[in-house]
Design a protein around this motif. Structure first.
Motif, PDB file in Angstrom:
ATOM      1  N   ALA A   1     -17.211 -48.798  45.719  1.00  0.00           N
ATOM      2  CA  ALA A   1     -16.724 -50.160  45.499  1.00  0.00           C
ATOM      3  C   ALA A   1     -15.202 -50.116  45.359  1.00  0.00           C
ATOM      4  N   LEU A   2     -14.533 -51.095  45.984  1.00  0.00           N
ATOM      5  CA  LEU A   2     -13.077 -51.091  45.950  1.00  0.00           C
ATOM      6  C   LEU A   2     -12.515 -52.493  45.662  1.00  0.00           C
ATOM      7  N   ALA A   3     -13.399 -53.380  45.167  1.00  0.00           N
ATOM      8  CA  ALA A   3     -12.943 -54.757  44.914  1.00  0.00           C
ATOM      9  C   ALA A   3     -11.727 -54.750  44.000  1.00  0.00           C
ATOM     10  N   GLU A   4     -11.765 -53.887  42.976  1.00  0.00           N
ATOM     11  CA  GLU A   4     -10.600 -53.683  42.113  1.00  0.00           C
ATOM     12  C   GLU A   4     -10.125 -52.255  42.377  1.00  0.00           C
ATOM     13  N   PRO A   5      -9.107 -52.091  43.224  1.00  0.00           N
ATOM     14  CA  PRO A   5      -8.765 -50.726  43.651  1.00  0.00           C
ATOM     15  C   PRO A   5      -8.039 -49.875  42.616  1.00  0.00           C
ATOM     16  N   PHE A   6      -7.564 -50.497  41.535  1.00  0.00           N
ATOM     17  CA  PHE A   6      -6.807 -49.725  40.533  1.00  0.00           C
ATOM     18  C   PHE A   6      -7.550 -49.707  39.193  1.00  0.00           C
ATOM     19  N   CYS A   7      -7.275 -48.664  38.402  1.00  0.00           N
ATOM     20  CA  CYS A   7      -7.957 -48.496  37.117  1.00  0.00           C
ATOM     21  C   CYS A   7      -7.384 -49.462  36.062  1.00  0.00           C
ATOM     22  N   PRO A   8      -8.253 -50.250  35.405  1.00  0.00           N
ATOM     23  CA  PRO A   8      -7.761 -51.205  34.414  1.00  0.00           C
ATOM     24  C   PRO A   8      -7.127 -50.541  33.184  1.00  0.00           C
ATOM     25  N   GLU A   9      -7.630 -49.369  32.803  1.00  0.00           N
ATOM     26  CA  GLU A   9      -7.051 -48.690  31.625  1.00  0.00           C
ATOM     27  C   GLU A   9      -5.646 -48.181  31.911  1.00  0.00           C
ATOM     28  N   LEU A  10      -5.465 -47.617  33.091  1.00  0.00           N
ATOM     29  CA  LEU A  10      -4.125 -47.136  33.441  1.00  0.00           C
ATOM     30  C   LEU A  10      -3.164 -48.309  33.611  1.00  0.00           C
ATOM     31  N   ARG A  11      -3.674 -49.412  34.175  1.00  0.00           N
ATOM     32  CA  ARG A  11      -2.843 -50.610  34.345  1.00  0.00           C
ATOM     33  C   ARG A  11      -2.342 -51.074  32.980  1.00  0.00           C
ATOM     34  N   HIS A  12      -3.233 -51.080  31.996  1.00  0.00           N
ATOM     35  CA  HIS A  12      -2.880 -51.529  30.655  1.00  0.00           C
ATOM     36  C   HIS A  12      -1.787 -50.628  30.061  1.00  0.00           C
ATOM     37  N   ALA A  13      -1.948 -49.315  30.234  1.00  0.00           N
ATOM     38  CA  ALA A  13      -0.951 -48.369  29.697  1.00  0.00           C
ATOM     39  C   ALA A  13       0.407 -48.584  30.363  1.00  0.00           C
ATOM     40  N   LEU A  14       0.413 -48.753  31.677  1.00  0.00           N
ATOM     41  CA  LEU A  14       1.689 -48.949  32.382  1.00  0.00           C
ATOM     42  C   LEU A  14       2.343 -50.270  31.994  1.00  0.00           C
ATOM     43  N   GLU A  15       1.514 -51.286  31.836  1.00  0.00           N
ATOM     44  CA  GLU A  15       2.029 -52.607  31.469  1.00  0.00           C
ATOM     45  C   GLU A  15       2.720 -52.542  30.091  1.00  0.00           C
ATOM     46  N   GLN A  16       2.044 -51.898  29.133  1.00  0.00           N
ATOM     47  CA  GLN A  16       2.640 -51.753  27.797  1.00  0.00           C
ATOM     48  C   GLN A  16       3.936 -50.952  27.862  1.00  0.00           C
ATOM     49  N   ALA A  17       3.912 -49.881  28.671  1.00  0.00           N
ATOM     50  CA  ALA A  17       5.106 -49.029  28.792  1.00  0.00           C
ATOM     51  C   ALA A  17       6.260 -49.812  29.412  1.00  0.00           C
ATOM     52  N   ALA A  18       5.960 -50.614  30.446  1.00  0.00           N
ATOM     53  CA  ALA A  18       7.018 -51.389  31.117  1.00  0.00           C
ATOM     54  C   ALA A  18       7.615 -52.409  30.154  1.00  0.00           C
ATOM     55  N   ARG A  19       6.768 -52.997  29.309  1.00  0.00           N
ATOM     56  CA  ARG A  19       7.257 -53.934  28.282  1.00  0.00           C
ATOM     57  C   ARG A  19       8.184 -53.225  27.306  1.00  0.00           C
ATOM     58  N   ARG A  20       7.734 -52.063  26.819  1.00  0.00           N
ATOM     59  CA  ARG A  20       8.554 -51.311  25.863  1.00  0.00           C
ATOM     60  C   ARG A  20       9.869 -50.865  26.483  1.00  0.00           C
TER      61      ARG A  20
END
Ligand SMILES: [Zn+2]
Length: 292
Positions: A128-147
């Protein structure tokens, strides 16, 4: 063999990783050939991190020639479960400026000349590739980009083109109409192969240019890309350093078990040679875990 649980794949402009301690190197050969380069493994804030420069340290491998199967398989053989892939991208939107960071959430595959699956030679799987990226890694990167206080865009559709030439203006306009927000030459088949190998995968995109659709900006050239990379790569490096300790040690996403529902061929019906080649991917699905 050294081990790591997180891998960074460096794109154009990112050929080594700052801050690695207790560094070891692994020169791995896989059933799919050699990866792009020697893999560097070390520790950052208590986490074991592997680094692989996608185009080789001296940038000698073109996007269409990347040994993507060997790269993903080599990282898997080190025990890597999470992959953060860094890429220089072009922007297809006015509000995504050069030097911004994008953490995309969708992909369009417009490549045409690449081996894009581990599952051939008697083994069939449809992941399945409907969501091609990992949601947990996305969350970590998003928090890091904010910081990091980065100018970043959370989400967006990334179109992967074959290259190595940049787009024509007509193509660039067409990709915009397709709904693509950024454009790159390298994220596929990497993202698909990481999913097939049951590894979490996310993309950290550094915008270098406006491709060639924008009427006020000079059309993209390799010179523009490299100049902006030099200016912007520290922002990406900063986000990586902040993201690594934010990645949960336990995986609570579905990435590590996707083959459970995707493998169509019964493991015992897969030819022995293919089972041997895909041992790292299939071992837990074979009886007793060591049936190869
Ligand atoms: Zn995941």
């Amino acid at each position: 063999m050294p081990d790591a649980d997180i891998a960074i794949i460096g794109g154009s402009g990112l050929y080594h990783l700052e801050g690695l301690e207790d560094v070891e190197e692994a020169d791995i050969v896989t059933p799919f050939g050699a990866p792009s380069d020697i893999i560097t493994i070390g520790t950052i804030q208590g986490r074991r991190v592997a680094f692989l420069p996608r185009h080789g340290r001296r940038h000698r491998i073109s996007p269409s020639e990347l040994p993507a199967l060997a790269n993903i398989y080599a990282l898997k053989s080190l025990g890597v479960e999470r992959v953060i892939a860094v890429s220089a991208v072009g922007s297809l939107r006015e509000d995504i400026h050069p030097l911004d960071i994008v953490i995309p959430d969708q992909l369009i595959d417009h490549t045409s000349n690449r081996n894009n699956t581990f599952f051939t030679n008697g083994a069939v799987a449809h992941i399945a590739l409907a969501e091609p990226f990992c949601p947990e890694l996305r969350h970590a990167l998003e928090q890091a980009a904010r910081r990091a206080n980065a100018n970043f865009h959370n989400g967006g559709t990334c179109l992967v083109m074959e290259g190595p030439q940049f787009s024509t203006r007509a193509e660039s306009h067409m990709y915009r109409e397709w709904g693509a927000d950024i454009i790159v030459m390298t994220t596929l088949p990497e993202a698909k192969l990481a999913r097939e190998a049951e590894m979490c995968y996310i993309m950290l995109a550094l915008v270098t240019d406006y491709d060639c659709w924008h009427p006020q900006y000079k059309s993209v050239t390799a010179d523009i890309v490299l100049a902006n990379l030099e200016k912007g790569i520290t922002a990406a490096e900063n986000i990586l350093q902040l993201a690594i300790p934010l990645i949960p040690e336990e995986q609570n996403c579905s990435c590590p078990s996707v083959l459970q529902d995707a493998l169509v061929t019964a493991p015992q019906d897969i030819p022995l040679e293919t089972r041997e080649q895909l041992h790292l991917l299939l071992e837990k699905y074979l009886d007793g875990g060591n049936n190869v």
